[in-house]
Design a protein around this motif. Structure first.
Motif, PDB file in Angstrom:
ATOM      1  N   LEU A  73      32.341 -53.247 -72.453  1.00  0.00           N
ATOM      2  CA  LEU A  73      32.168 -52.707 -73.897  1.00  0.00           C
ATOM      3  C   LEU A  73      31.588 -51.319 -73.920  1.00  0.00           C
ATOM      4  CD1 LEU A  73      32.155 -53.025 -76.961  1.00  0.00           C
ATOM      5  CD2 LEU A  73      30.026 -53.995 -77.063  1.00  0.00           C
ATOM      6  N   ALA A  74      30.795 -51.027 -72.776  1.00  0.00           N
ATOM      7  CA  ALA A  74      30.174 -49.713 -72.468  1.00  0.00           C
ATOM      8  C   ALA A  74      31.586 -48.809 -72.077  1.00  0.00           C
ATOM      9  CB  ALA A  74      29.415 -49.620 -71.447  1.00  0.00           C
ATOM     10  N   PHE A  75      32.263 -49.348 -71.405  1.00  0.00           N
ATOM     11  CA  PHE A  75      33.484 -48.364 -70.920  1.00  0.00           C
ATOM     12  C   PHE A  75      34.461 -47.988 -72.279  1.00  0.00           C
ATOM     13  CE2 PHE A  75      38.277 -48.282 -70.424  1.00  0.00           C
ATOM     14  CZ  PHE A  75      38.237 -47.243 -69.495  1.00  0.00           C
ATOM     15  N   TYR A  76      34.509 -49.004 -73.251  1.00  0.00           N
ATOM     16  CA  TYR A  76      35.406 -48.770 -74.413  1.00  0.00           C
ATOM     17  C   TYR A  76      34.629 -47.945 -75.403  1.00  0.00           C
ATOM     18  CZ  TYR A  76      39.090 -51.661 -72.349  1.00  0.00           C
ATOM     19  OH  TYR A  76      39.837 -52.400 -71.660  1.00  0.00           O
ATOM     20  N   THR A  77      33.337 -48.121 -75.397  1.00  0.00           N
ATOM     21  CA  THR A  77      32.471 -47.122 -76.245  1.00  0.00           C
ATOM     22  C   THR A  77      32.559 -45.741 -75.684  1.00  0.00           C
ATOM     23  OG1 THR A  77      31.092 -49.064 -77.012  1.00  0.00           O
ATOM     24  CG2 THR A  77      30.124 -46.824 -77.414  1.00  0.00           C
ATOM     25  N   ARG A  78      32.483 -45.468 -74.438  1.00  0.00           N
ATOM     26  CA  ARG A  78      32.819 -44.200 -74.026  1.00  0.00           C
ATOM     27  C   ARG A  78      34.141 -43.548 -74.112  1.00  0.00           C
ATOM     28  NH1 ARG A  78      30.062 -46.330 -69.555  1.00  0.00           N
ATOM     29  NH2 ARG A  78      32.143 -46.648 -68.489  1.00  0.00           N
ATOM     30  N   TRP A  79      34.929 -44.383 -74.047  1.00  0.00           N
ATOM     31  CA  TRP A  79      36.432 -44.117 -74.091  1.00  0.00           C
ATOM     32  C   TRP A  79      36.789 -43.379 -75.784  1.00  0.00           C
ATOM     33  CZ3 TRP A  79      41.262 -45.708 -76.065  1.00  0.00           C
ATOM     34  CH2 TRP A  79      42.094 -45.219 -75.525  1.00  0.00           C
ATOM     35  N   MET A  80      35.960 -44.391 -76.680  1.00  0.00           N
ATOM     36  CA  MET A  80      36.074 -44.050 -77.891  1.00  0.00           C
ATOM     37  C   MET A  80      35.195 -43.122 -78.539  1.00  0.00           C
ATOM     38  SD  MET A  80      38.829 -45.677 -78.936  1.00  0.00           S
ATOM     39  CE  MET A  80      38.674 -45.367 -80.687  1.00  0.00           C
ATOM     40  N   HIS A  81      34.474 -42.124 -77.694  1.00  0.00           N
ATOM     41  CA  HIS A  81      33.570 -41.264 -77.710  1.00  0.00           C
ATOM     42  C   HIS A  81      32.402 -41.573 -78.846  1.00  0.00           C
ATOM     43  CE1 HIS A  81      36.643 -38.524 -75.895  1.00  0.00           C
ATOM     44  NE2 HIS A  81      37.397 -39.028 -76.940  1.00  0.00           N
ATOM     45  N   GLY A  82      31.792 -42.866 -78.295  1.00  0.00           N
ATOM     46  CA  GLY A  82      30.780 -43.410 -79.188  1.00  0.00           C
ATOM     47  C   GLY A  82      31.231 -44.220 -80.273  1.00  0.00           C
ATOM     48  N   ASP A  83      32.324 -44.448 -80.585  1.00  0.00           N
ATOM     49  CA  ASP A  83      32.537 -45.430 -81.629  1.00  0.00           C
ATOM     50  C   ASP A  83      32.461 -46.805 -81.272  1.00  0.00           C
ATOM     51  OD1 ASP A  83      33.680 -46.985 -83.795  1.00  0.00           O
ATOM     52  OD2 ASP A  83      35.427 -45.531 -84.128  1.00  0.00           O
ATOM     53  N   ALA A  84      31.223 -47.313 -81.129  1.00  0.00           N
ATOM     54  CA  ALA A  84      30.971 -49.111 -80.998  1.00  0.00           C
ATOM     55  C   ALA A  84      31.931 -49.889 -81.644  1.00  0.00           C
ATOM     56  CB  ALA A  84      29.729 -49.137 -80.854  1.00  0.00           C
ATOM     57  N   LYS A  85      32.145 -49.706 -82.918  1.00  0.00           N
ATOM     58  CA  LYS A  85      32.756 -50.708 -83.895  1.00  0.00           C
ATOM     59  C   LYS A  85      34.251 -50.703 -83.430  1.00  0.00           C
ATOM     60  CE  LYS A  85      34.200 -51.851 -88.499  1.00  0.00           C
ATOM     61  NZ  LYS A  85      34.066 -51.287 -89.996  1.00  0.00           N
TER      62      LYS A  85
END
Length: 158
Positions: A73-85
């Protein structure tokens, strides 16, 4: 997203996961293929696959479209520039909001989650992703994020 078989017809024919179901109340009897789709943007390093759960010929009906992102989830949050949702919708196995679904989609999602417990199968998907991205790089020339997906080794899991 385009099908893996677009670039690797023989390999896809050999390695597409199929599931044969009989006697379930939530899914019709039949044989289903998990057809893999990968992102065709050369600069994208999303590290995920979209499955279309498709019935066997001659019908070839799509019963579910499932996203599977194998990174944290941390990878995708970084990849999405902080968009955790949005990152949460990319990580793990989820119904793909932009793909065709059916009344059986939720049941297929649960079945695919079981299939994804097979570590060898997940490594195969990661290898298909790498091959697909290399084919894009060959076709489109080197891109700025090319080294990122080459570093995405299947051994890096967890």
């Amino acid at each position: 997203m385009i099908p893996f078989y677009t670039h690797f017809r023989d390999l896809a024919a050999r390695e597409t996961r199929t599931i044969t179901l009989r006697g379930r109340a939530d899914i019709p009897d039949g044989e289903y293929g998990l057809v893999e789709f990968y992102c065709d943007k050369p600069d994208c390093d999303c590290r995920r696959v979209i499955f279309r759960v498709v019935s066997a010929p001659p019908e070839l009906r799509t019963y579910a479209t499932i996203n599977y992102g194998w990174e944290s989830l941390a990878f995708y949050t970084r990849w999405m520039h902080g968009d955790a949702k949005t990152a949460a919708m990319m990580q793990g196995a989820t119904l793909e909001i932009f793909g065709p679904q059916s009344q059986h989609s939720a049941a297929f999602l649960e079945l695919v989650k079981i299939v994804l417990q097979d570590a060898a199968y997940v490594r195969r998907l990661q290898e298909h992703y790498r091959l697909f991205k290399e084919a894009l790089a060959t076709r489109h020339g080197p891109r700025r994020n090319q080294s990122q997906w080459r570093r995405a080794s299947p051994k890096r899991r967890r």
